[in-house]
Design a protein around this motif. Structure first.
Motif, short mmCIF file in Angstrom:
data_model
loop_
_atom_site.label_atom_id
_atom_site.label_comp_id
_atom_site.label_asym_id
_atom_site.label_seq_id
_atom_site.Cartn_x
_atom_site.Cartn_y
_atom_site.Cartn_z
N GLU A 176 17.10 1.16 -7.18
CA GLU A 176 16.57 2.50 -6.70
C GLU A 176 15.96 2.58 -6.08
O GLU A 176 15.43 3.23 -5.04
N LEU A 177 14.69 1.82 -6.81
CA LEU A 177 13.79 1.95 -6.01
C LEU A 177 13.17 1.18 -4.54
O LEU A 177 12.83 1.48 -3.85
N ALA A 178 14.24 -0.12 -4.33
CA ALA A 178 14.35 -0.85 -3.48
C ALA A 178 15.15 0.45 -2.28
O ALA A 178 14.41 0.29 -1.19
N ARG A 179 15.43 0.32 -2.95
CA ARG A 179 16.29 2.27 -1.85
C ARG A 179 15.54 3.22 -1.31
O ARG A 179 15.65 3.69 -0.18
N SER A 180 14.47 3.94 -1.84
CA SER A 180 13.27 4.82 -1.81
C SER A 180 12.47 4.20 -0.56
O SER A 180 11.69 5.27 -0.24
N LEU A 181 12.91 2.73 -1.19
CA LEU A 181 11.27 2.47 -0.02
C LEU A 181 11.72 1.68 1.39
O LEU A 181 11.31 2.26 2.81
N ILE A 182 13.33 1.86 1.13
CA ILE A 182 13.89 1.01 2.60
C ILE A 182 14.20 2.82 4.09
O ILE A 182 14.24 2.55 4.79
N GLN A 183 14.17 3.74 3.22
CA GLN A 183 14.58 4.96 3.81
C GLN A 183 13.47 5.07 4.93
O GLN A 183 13.34 5.71 5.93
N TYR A 184 12.19 4.66 4.58
CA TYR A 184 10.70 4.77 5.76
C TYR A 184 10.65 3.39 6.91
O TYR A 184 10.12 4.06 7.29
N THR A 185 11.83 1.87 6.37
CA THR A 185 12.19 1.59 7.51
C THR A 185 12.23 2.18 9.18
O THR A 185 12.41 1.44 9.79
N THR A 186 12.79 3.15 9.03
CA THR A 186 13.86 3.96 10.53
C THR A 186 12.22 5.07 10.97
O THR A 186 11.83 4.42 12.91
N ASP A 187 10.70 4.58 10.95
CA ASP A 187 9.76 4.87 11.26
C ASP A 187 9.24 3.72 12.31
O ASP A 187 8.39 3.11 11.91
N SER A 188 9.50 3.76 13.60
CA SER A 188 8.65 2.59 14.16
C SER A 188 7.07 2.82 15.13
O SER A 188 6.80 2.01 14.81
N SER A 189 6.45 3.67 14.17
CA SER A 189 4.92 3.92 13.89
C SER A 189 4.24 2.86 12.84
O SER A 189 3.68 2.58 12.81
N ILE A 190 5.46 2.43 12.24
CA ILE A 190 4.16 1.96 11.40
C ILE A 190 5.21 0.42 11.19
O ILE A 190 5.64 -0.10 11.41
N ASP A 191 3.90 0.07 10.49
CA ASP A 191 3.75 -1.76 10.11
C ASP A 191 4.28 -2.64 9.30
O ASP A 191 4.75 -3.23 8.80
N ALA A 192 3.54 -1.48 7.54
CA ALA A 192 3.83 -2.08 6.17
C ALA A 192 4.63 -1.00 5.83
O ALA A 192 4.40 0.44 5.85
N ILE A 193 5.44 -1.20 4.41
CA ILE A 193 5.19 0.17 3.86
C ILE A 193 5.52 -0.43 2.42
O ILE A 193 5.82 -0.98 1.57
N VAL A 194 3.70 0.52 1.42
CA VAL A 194 3.81 -0.34 0.48
C VAL A 194 3.47 0.80 -0.90
O VAL A 194 2.70 1.79 -0.70
N PRO A 195 4.10 0.87 -0.97
CA PRO A 195 3.93 2.09 -2.81
C PRO A 195 2.47 1.70 -3.62
O PRO A 195 1.94 0.50 -3.16
N ILE A 196 1.98 2.71 -3.83
CA ILE A 196 1.03 3.09 -5.09
C ILE A 196 1.70 3.41 -5.74
O ILE A 196 2.07 4.69 -6.00
N ALA A 197 1.15 2.79 -7.83
CA ALA A 197 1.61 3.38 -8.48
C ALA A 197 0.65 4.16 -8.99
O ALA A 197 -0.65 3.33 -10.01
N GLY A 198 0.34 5.17 -9.51
CA GLY A 198 -1.03 5.33 -9.59
C GLY A 198 -2.57 5.44 -8.47
O GLY A 198 -2.14 6.14 -7.56
N GLU A 199 -3.09 4.76 -9.40
CA GLU A 199 -4.03 4.44 -8.10
C GLU A 199 -3.85 3.40 -8.35
O GLU A 199 -4.69 2.51 -6.65
N LYS A 200 -2.78 2.41 -8.33
CA LYS A 200 -2.98 0.72 -8.15
C LYS A 200 -1.66 0.31 -6.24
O LYS A 200 -0.56 0.47 -7.28
N GLU A 201 -1.93 -0.14 -5.84
CA GLU A 201 -1.88 -0.68 -4.24
C GLU A 201 -0.60 -1.40 -4.76
O GLU A 201 -1.05 -2.52 -6.06
N GLN A 202 0.90 -1.80 -4.53
CA GLN A 202 1.36 -2.59 -4.64
C GLN A 202 1.82 -3.39 -3.84
O GLN A 202 3.31 -3.32 -3.30
N PRO A 203 0.95 -4.04 -3.06
CA PRO A 203 1.74 -5.24 -2.04
C PRO A 203 2.19 -5.80 -1.90
O PRO A 203 3.42 -7.03 -1.53
N LEU A 204 2.40 -6.44 -3.61
CA LEU A 204 4.07 -7.75 -3.64
C LEU A 204 5.35 -6.82 -4.29
O LEU A 204 5.99 -7.57 -4.62
N LEU A 205 5.07 -5.90 -3.68
CA LEU A 205 6.54 -5.12 -4.19
C LEU A 205 6.37 -3.72 -3.03
O LEU A 205 6.50 -2.70 -2.99
#
Length: 192
Positions: A106-135
């Protein structure tokens, strides 16, 4: 748009004391939970495990292809760059660490939806204050930036995130998907 999953599983697990990606949670090794979270998504054409020669034979390659880094233990930026450079058939790379056994499809699906935006190179979650570059997800466009950063002898993911266009997605601090296991006591309660 073509997307692949990449599991980073070549670390030394020095704080854990043994290769943590093979620890068992709910009957499966940690890394398999990451593979399963990606394999259940129809947007992802195939899943790869990036690891080293020492560990490669311990992975089940029936649900993911194994890619062996020539230079081991150089960190996640090197592993990501290796994947971006080696896997030619993909535009987007969904990267997961091998030590996040609570990650869900479910988390994977929630992030994949943003890949249609050609103006971005990376989609990175932030959990609270912590960036999650390895997810996170990285477009193939990140490759020249990553190579340049490595050429400067930098190993951190931070310079890459500063160099490319990132879409930051906010999640609650306590969302379990983002729990990565570095020490055995961090998931002792879950074992029971």
């Amino acid at each position: 748009m073509r997307m692949v999953g990449v599991i980073l599983a070549g670390g030394q697990s020095s704080r854990y004391g043994k290769p943590k990606m093979f620890e068992i949670y709910k009957g499966l090794p940690f890394y398999q939970h990451s593979v399963n979270a990606l394999n259940t998504n129809s947007a992802i054409s195939s899943v790869y495990i990036v690891t080293n020669e020492l560990l490669s034979s311990r992975f089940d390659d029936s649900s993911a292809s194994i890619l062996i880094e020539k230079q081991q233990h150089n960190g996640p930026l090197h592993a990501l760059t290796f994947a971006l450079d080696t896997i030619e058939e993909a535009d987007w790379f969904f990267v997961l660490a091998s030590d996040i056994p609570f990650v869900t499809a479910e988390l994977a699906r929630s992030l994949i939806q943003y890949t249609t935006d050609s103006s971005i190179d990376a989609i990175v979650p932030i959990a609270g204050e912590k960036e999650q570059p390895l997810l996170a997800l990285y477009h193939k466009r990140c490759l020249p930036y990553a190579k340049d950063i490595i050429a400067q002898n930098k190993k951190s993911m931070r310079p890459l995130l500063q160099a490319v266009r990132v879409k930051w997605i906010h999640f609650p601090d306590n969302q379990k998907d983002f729990t990565n296991i570095n020490r055995q006591e961090e998931w002792k309660i879950e074992k029971d």
